[in-house]
Design an enzyme around this catalytic site. Structure first.
Site: not given
Ligand code: NAD
Length: 421
Positions: A263
């Site tokens: 983030c």
């Molecule tokens: N991790 C955090 O603490 C956090 C907090 C708030 C917001 N976010 C936001 O949430 C979103 C996701 O973050 P995250 O940390 O969960 O990411 P992550 O990388 O842990 O997980 C994302 C998942 O999506 C999958 N993916 C990618 N493209 C795909 C598709 N087309 N179809 C199906 N699956 C697909 C990936 O393989 C991965 O497993 C981002 O925008 C991030 O900025 C994250």
């Protein structure tokens, strides 16, 4: 909302998996769809990758037969609610929305009248309405607002936070119209304690970026103050503690080796990119905060060199022990971790770098870095121990007793041989 409605969560990462678990607990039938075959295989076997969802919780969800993790897009069919939680990285400073585009295209093939699609990924204001809606309409032949509903609800997950968990953290909800907002609010209202409805998806998108930019800028402020205070020979930690005694108008932030995770190093740049593109001006606060926070690993390496110099040792001939490699205390996430950047710089300097992290599940912390266990011998063998992330599960008493010298960037340790950032 009646139980056993069908929910698809696209992306089973740090955001998607806890959401899927919460939806299962609330009685929904949940498909966790992810293109990462290895990840879905592990999840289907009950092996979690995040400290926020234990294997026990995952196994309990699987045992209900209302959760499945899959890489098969066909499993997304017949959903009532679909939530997109895919990555939104930066490439060369510009937002990369290809994952949202792909996920929207996948879902559009399974859209049916009456269903609701919600975006949770962090992104710049306008993404839901201007980019996602047209993709969903083009792929489905249906009309948003008339045939199906669309909303945005930013995630506020704080990995490792035992007090503010998914369920008790208020959740901002929005929709492209009133009916969409109502559906989105009803869904989240059934899985979290409090929903905060806002009038437009753009407002919800901007709210998320404000939250992270606020944190990014304030961390940069104390990081710059830490650098200045060291030169002024003032204890920044004592000064921050004193300032934090003010019961109003102040919020405590502490310095560190930089910012990491998915983030803080990324989200504020979504905002500055939007400002530059739409308003034609730089968002100076974000750009300055980026500069300062990105410089911190270099500053820490400078302090390491200076600490070694005091012992008459050059970095290239030193053996160093780094403690805590994930970007955040008590989590296993090493994405964008400043600790790994520090390690990389030290390896480039020719140092013999050993690193300990009882939480991180990945084996490697970077090329040339030796992963070690925390033993008295390991601590004794180091010319300098550097605390980069102060996990709770580290025997600091032993470290203080056995270390020749310590540079503590988190102000966790005290003692005559301990120097602080
Ligand atoms: N991790 C955090 O603490 C956090 C907090 C708030 C917001 N976010 C936001 O949430 C979103 C996701 O973050 P995250 O940390 O969960 O990411 P992550 O990388 O842990 O997980 C994302 C998942 O999506 C999958 N993916 C990618 N493209 C795909 C598709 N087309 N179809 C199906 N699956 C697909 C990936 O393989 C991965 O497993 C981002 O925008 C991030 O900025 C994250």
């Amino acid at each position: 909302m009646k139980p056993a409605e069908r929910v698809v969560v696209v992306g089973q990462g740090y955001v998607g998996l806890p959401l899927a678990m919460a939806a299962v607990a609330a009685g929904f039938d949940v498909v966790g769809f992810d293109i990462d075959v290895e990840r879905t295989k592990n999840l289907a076997m009950g092996t979690s990758f995040t400290t926020d969802v234990t294997d026990g919780e995952l196994l309990a969800a699987l045992a209900t037969n209302r959760y499945c993790a899959t890489d098969r897009p066909e499993a997304c069919g017949d959903f009532d609610i679909a939530v997109i939680t895919v990555p939104t990285p930066l490439h060369d400073g510009a937002p990369d929305l290809t994952y949202i585009v792909d996920a929207s295209r996948t879902l559009s093939g399974y859209l049916r009248p009456g269903s609701t699609i919600i975006l949770e990924s962090t992104t710049y204001p306008g993404t839901t309405e201007d980019m996602m809606v047209p993709l969903l309409e083009a792929g489905s032949g249906l009309r948003a607002g008339a045939d199906f509903f669309v909303g945005y609800s930013p995630e506020r997950i704080d990995p490792g936070n035992q007090m503010w968990r998914f369920g008790n953290t208020p959740k901002i909800v929005s929709g492209i119209d009133e009916a969409s907002l109502e559906n989105v609010a009803r869904f989240y209202g059934s899985i979290v304690d409090t929903v905060i409805p806002v009038e437009a998806t753009k407002v919800a998108e901007l709210a998320k970026l404000i939250e992270n930019t606020f944190r990014h800028v304030n961390i940069a402020l104390v990081n710059e103050l830490a650098v200045i205070a060291d030169e002024l020979n003032i204890d920044i930690w004592a000064a921050i503690d004193a300032a934090a005694s003010k019961p109003f108008g102040y919020m405590k932030f502490t310095p560190g080796p930089g910012v990491g995770g998915h983030c803080l190093p990324i989200d504020p740049s979504y905002l500055s990119w939007t400002v530059r593109r739409r308003v034609g001006r730089p968002f100076r606060f974000v750009e300055l905060a980026n500069d300062i926070n990105e410089h911190m690993p270099h500053y820490v390496v400078g302090r390491i060199r200076a600490a070694l110099n005091k012992q008459g040792i050059s970095t290239s001939r030193s053996r160093l022990l780094l403690l805590g490699m994930s970007y955040k205390r008590n989590t296993n996430d090493i994405r964008e971790s400043p600790a790994c950047k520090v390690a990389k710089l030290l390896v480039a300097d020719g140092a013999d770098v050993h690193a300990v992290d009882p939480y991180a599940t990945l084996d490697v912390f970077g090329e040339g870095v030796t992963r070690a266990d925390l033993t008295a011998q390991e601590v004794q063998a180091a010319d300098l121990v550097v605390v980069l992330t102060d996990h709770d599960d580290i025997n600091y008493d032993m470290v203080i007793a056995e270390a020749t010298a310590v540079l503590d960037t988190r102000h966790r340790l005290q003692g005559p041989r301990v120097e602080h950032l």
